[in-house]
Design an enzyme around this catalytic site. Structure first.
Site, PDB file in Angstrom:
ATOM      1  CG  ASP A  94      -0.189   0.093   2.533  1.00 55.73           C
ATOM      2  OD1 ASP A  94       0.947  -0.403   2.584  1.00 55.73           O
ATOM      3  OD2 ASP A  94      -0.744   0.657   3.492  1.00 55.73           O
ATOM      4  CD  GLU A  95       4.418   4.077   2.953  1.00 57.39           C
ATOM      5  OE1 GLU A  95       4.653   5.241   3.342  1.00 57.39           O
ATOM      6  OE2 GLU A  95       4.392   3.095   3.726  1.00 57.39           O
TER       7      GLU A  95
END
Length: 346
Positions: A94-95
């Protein structure tokens, strides 16, 4: 992404919207993998035990993780990234860091790219993301956490040093809890305090990291965005509802963990020379024991080595709550690019 796993669950299940949600932690000894912002208001955080999370927020709803869904959403997000640049360094599902100095759409302002990406994620996936924009990785990461959720923050070169000086050191990317506590004991609570320390003193107290701290507090971070992150180890572990007792029960359980480890090695087409046994006891004490070979480990050698490691320990009167096996000293990957995973502990 904002509260990624929990946000996906709230998106897909209307009954969860507006409620405090924790992904994971469904068992007695479970751990929170992600918490919604409603849950965070009560102090619930990732890596917190489910028991503590329930104590802090009695109304919390626990949801089993759906890794295949999160991975599919992550792939879609990366497809969006690739419309702008191929210089992408994933940190997790997610990053990621994106270098948009030269970008495929010839957009001159990085903030405009961040806004476009945020808008597309919202339109195509009905999820929100937060972005940090700056001239190096350290500052961009710091900026990405400022206005969450659904935030956007820019740190310009003229603002950078002053902004860093005002930050508590515990908010510095790269400064963990233990390091922050050590800094506080040395009278270093803010960026300004850190900046007042000499290079020699920082290296003396923090080793090689001291030079990194000396530079980042001066807004110096020359690390490139690296799309070719290489995995250093592959492992598998399990946390148990009830403690394990005795050598035979431990070996029997490790054989199942070994099966999962071999599957992961096969999937990644990797092999290594070191096997590490990880054990967490009922009193939360933890040990790791390793054994290495000059040749790459075969399944038979992996089993032989971890059995030897188990045989060498005294298991009397000690309950075991977690076991893990990890292979490291890996060979070079067959592909240059390795997609990072965010493993979830069952």
């Amino acid at each position: 992404m904002d509260a990624f796993y929990a946000s996906v669950e709230q998106r897909d299940n209307p009954d969860l919207r507006g409620k405090p949600v924790a992904v994971g932690g469904t068992r007695k000894r479970g751990v929170v993998a992600a918490a919604s912002y409603e849950a965070r208001k009560y102090g619930v955080r990732s890596a917190m035990s489910s028991i503590v999370a329930k104590r802090k927020c009695p109304s919390i709803v626990f949801v089993r993780p759906r890794m295949e869904v999160y991975q599919a959403v992550s792939s879609h997000i990366h497809d969006i990234f690739h419309d702008y640049t191929d210089i992408i360094e994933p940190l997790s599902l997610d990053e990621a860091f994106l270098d948009v100095t030269q970008n495929k759409k010839s957009i001159s302002i990085a903030t405009d790219i961040a806004l476009e990406i945020k808008t597309r994620i919202k339109q195509e996936l009905n999820l929100t993301a937060s972005a940090g924009v700056s001239f190096n990785k350290f500052l961009a990461k710091i900026a990405s956490d400022v206005n969450k959720p659904d935030g956007l923050f820019i740190i310009k070169p003229s603002q950078a040093e002053h902004y860093i000086e005002t930050l508590p050191v515990r908010k510095f990317f790269g400064v963990g809890t233990v390091t922050a506590e050590k800094m506080n004991k040395l009278g270093i609570a803010s960026g300004a305090d850190l900046k007042g320390g000499s290079l020699e003193a920082l290296v003396r107290n923090f080793g090689k990291s001291g030079a990194f701290f000396y530079n980042i507090v001066r807004a110096i971070d020359d690390r490139p965005v690296n799309p070719y992150r290489i995995r250093k180890s592959i492992g598998a572990e399990r946390t148990f509802e009830s403690d394990l007792h005795g050598k035979q029960e431990i070996l029997k359980t490790l054989s199942h963990i070994e099966d999962e480890l071999l599957k992961r090695l096969s999937r990644k087409q990797r092999k290594g020379r070191t096997i590490t046994l990880k054990v967490k006891f009922d009193d939360f004490g933890q040990i790791t024991r390793s054994k290495s070979s000059e040749q790459y480990l075969t399944p038979a050698l992996i089993r032989k080595y971890y059995v030897q490691l188990v045989e060498a320990e005294n298991w009397e009167n000690r309950g075991v709550r977690l076991l893990g096996l990890t292979v490291s000293n890996l060979d070079k990957p067959t592909n240059d690019f390795v997609q990072l995973e965010l493993p979830f502990k069952h």
